[in-house]
Design a protein around this motif. Structure first.
Motif, short mmCIF file in Angstrom:
data_model
loop_
_atom_site.label_atom_id
_atom_site.label_comp_id
_atom_site.label_asym_id
_atom_site.label_seq_id
_atom_site.Cartn_x
_atom_site.Cartn_y
_atom_site.Cartn_z
N PHE A 152 45.30 63.78 19.23
CA PHE A 152 45.04 62.72 20.66
C PHE A 152 44.18 61.66 19.00
CE2 PHE A 152 42.86 59.75 22.67
CZ PHE A 152 43.20 59.09 23.61
N CYS A 153 43.49 62.32 18.79
CA CYS A 153 42.04 61.52 18.01
C CYS A 153 42.57 60.75 16.64
CB CYS A 153 40.62 62.11 17.96
SG CYS A 153 40.15 62.57 19.41
N VAL A 154 43.87 61.70 16.34
CA VAL A 154 44.04 61.17 14.60
C VAL A 154 44.97 59.89 15.74
CG1 VAL A 154 45.59 61.01 13.24
CG2 VAL A 154 44.31 63.04 13.55
N GLY A 162 37.11 61.73 10.42
CA GLY A 162 37.84 62.00 9.91
C GLY A 162 38.73 61.52 9.44
N ALA A 163 39.98 61.17 10.85
CA ALA A 163 41.34 59.95 10.87
C ALA A 163 40.77 58.97 10.50
CB ALA A 163 41.67 60.20 12.27
N TYR A 164 39.52 57.96 10.26
CA TYR A 164 39.95 56.79 9.78
C TYR A 164 39.33 56.82 8.50
CZ TYR A 164 36.57 52.52 9.01
OH TYR A 164 36.30 51.20 8.34
N ARG A 165 38.79 58.34 7.63
CA ARG A 165 38.22 58.10 6.15
C ARG A 165 39.70 58.51 5.71
NH1 ARG A 165 37.94 63.06 3.88
NH2 ARG A 165 37.57 63.91 5.93
N ALA A 166 40.61 59.39 6.19
CA ALA A 166 41.71 59.75 6.02
C ALA A 166 43.22 58.21 5.85
CB ALA A 166 42.84 60.91 6.84
#
Length: 457
Positions: free
Chosen positions: A132-134, A167-171
């Motif tokens: 969900f967060c991703v 982590g999702a933002y960084r990726a």
């Protein structure tokens, strides 16, 4: 406001601010500020989006995501993300509106915003939450950044969710920056951030007690009722115990846990409750433990306020509108002299009216209410300090952060106090209105910045 769709939570927050300003001398001295109030009550930007994710059974699930970027006159939008089934635009606009002035009262260069989704993390696996967060960040990442909008956690968004979101933002952006606060200590987080809101409430109320008593009293010996059992409630309780208070209650969405023997909660009791919350269980699941037998009673479906008996301090630390007018009157009859919100808009308007109505009279006898935008600004203050540490690529010690937090809470209290004296002219011996003073102080600072930048004239 009358031509807008019904947004009860936002309308309540707007009317609470507007009514206190109207009843002060601000508009008489500065009539042009009426225009500023009309402008600041409309968000600069509202972002709505769908969040499509896959559950552990391989089924597609859909949620609604939001970010209300309310005001950036003082700095990047700053405010939490809330994951809860009740999330809607009215609630996020109310939270974002409050955040503007709360952030202004910290003295830091941060604007106001709020966001979230109607997603419920309870009952979900870690993998479902991560997916969900991703998906949520896939859209949100287009609209945020270290110098644009810096979200944090709120209800349903703990360190776990912040980690997945970061982590999702960084990726997705191929960029490491201080775009979220509440990060892990080894990857950009600040010490004292989990404790900050709870500690800050206690530091603020300690100033209230000292001022009202002419410096003769403190938390020592005070009986304190607290609602909630998350980070804010836990750390408020621990700091109050450290200062010599007795904690009479905690609660969750299913009911209230009340001290049965009058001796209150110990740090060990609160540590057990913290572990239960980490395991995402209800307080009902711990009442049978040996450590709790005979010491506490659990009242299903109740809030603490009418069940705690004699009380000196009441701290709503759960969610909005958790103290009704009837409960406020019960607290006053039970001896409560100091009420401060660890939650945002924790008191209903009827409750605020009751507390403010009993403020009048001799300072030693009056009831004093500290609004959330002032009393609970410690959390966002340390988030702002986390942003500063990220920008400099440094980490401060816990003592350094705690000392800065203490200074911010003292300045916030004094700002609201002195502004109330200037614009609300309390009677001889009457406690100044901290809600009016805090509203006016925060509003004036934001309005002046907006004027300088040409947002109103």
């Amino acid at each position: 406001m009358s031509n807008l769709p019904s947004e009860p939570e936002f309308e309540q927050a707007y009317k609470e601010l507007a009514s206190t300003i109207e009843s002060s001398s601000l508009f008489k001295k500065n009539p042009e500020y009426r225009t500023a109030l009309a402008v600041v009550s409309v968000p600069e930007r509202v972002i709505q989006f769908r969040v499509v994710w896959e559950d552990d059974q391989g089924k597609v699930q859909i949620n609604r995501g939001y970010r209300v970027q309310f005001n950036s006159a003082l700095g990047p939008y700053k405010g939490g993300l809330r994951f809860h089934p009740t999330v809607n635009l009215s609630i996020l606009k109310f939270l974002g509106f409050e955040q503007i002035f709360k952030n202004a009262l910290t003295g830091l260069n941060i604007g106001g915003g709020k966001g979230g989704a109607d997603f419920d993390p309870k009952g979900k696996s870690d993998n479902e939450i991560r997916r969900f967060c991703v998906s949520f960040m896939r859209e949100l990442s287009k609209h945020i950044g270290a110098d644009t909008d810096v979200p944090a956690g709120d209800i349903g968004v703990t360190g776990r969710e912040i980690g997945y979101l970061f982590g999702a933002y960084r990726a997705q952006r191929n960029l490491w920056e201080g775009v979220l606060t509440g990060k892990g200590g080894s990857w950009g987080g600040s010490l004292i951030r989990p404790e900050a809101t709870g500690y800050g409430v206690i530091y603020y109320v300690d100033h209230m007690i000292s001022y009202a008593s002419g410096g003769k009293e403190s938390f020592k010996g005070k009986r304190v009722a607290i609602s909630g059992s998350g980070n804010v409630a836990q750390y408020a309780a621990l700091k109050a115990i450290e200062l010599g208070a007795t904690i009479l209650s905690l609660s969750d969405s299913k009911g209230a846990l009340i001290s049965a023997d009058g001796k209150g909660f110990s740090p060990a009791d609160i540590a057990l409750i913290a572990q239960v919350k980490v395991e995402r269980k209800q307080l009902t699941e711990i009442t049978s433990q040996d450590a709790f037998k005979g010491k506490f009673k659990y009242i299903p479906g109740a809030r603490p306020w009418i069940h705690v008996g004699q009380v000196d301090v009441a701290l709503p630390c759960a969610t909005q509108n958790e103290v009704s007018g009837e409960e406020a009157e019960a607290l006053i009859k039970a001896g409560a002299k100091f009420i401060a919100e660890g939650s945002n808009m924790g008191c209903s308007q009827a409750a605020i009216d009751a507390f403010e109505g009993h403020r009048k009279g001799n300072q030693a006898q009056g009831v004093w209410y500290g609004p959330g935008k002032a009393a609970n600004c410690g959390g966002v203050a340390v988030s702002g300090l986390e942003m500063a540490q990220n920008s400099q690529r440094i980490s401060w010690t816990a003592e350094e952060v705690d000392n800065k937090l203490k200074d911010i809470m003292e300045a916030c209290f004094k700002n609201g106090l002195e502004t109330a004296k200037e614009y609300c002219e309390p009677a001889e011996g009457e406690l100044p209105s901290l809600v009016a003073g805090s509203n006016i102080a925060g509003f004036k600072k934001v309005a002046a910045a907006m004027h300088d930048q040409g947002d109103w004239w």
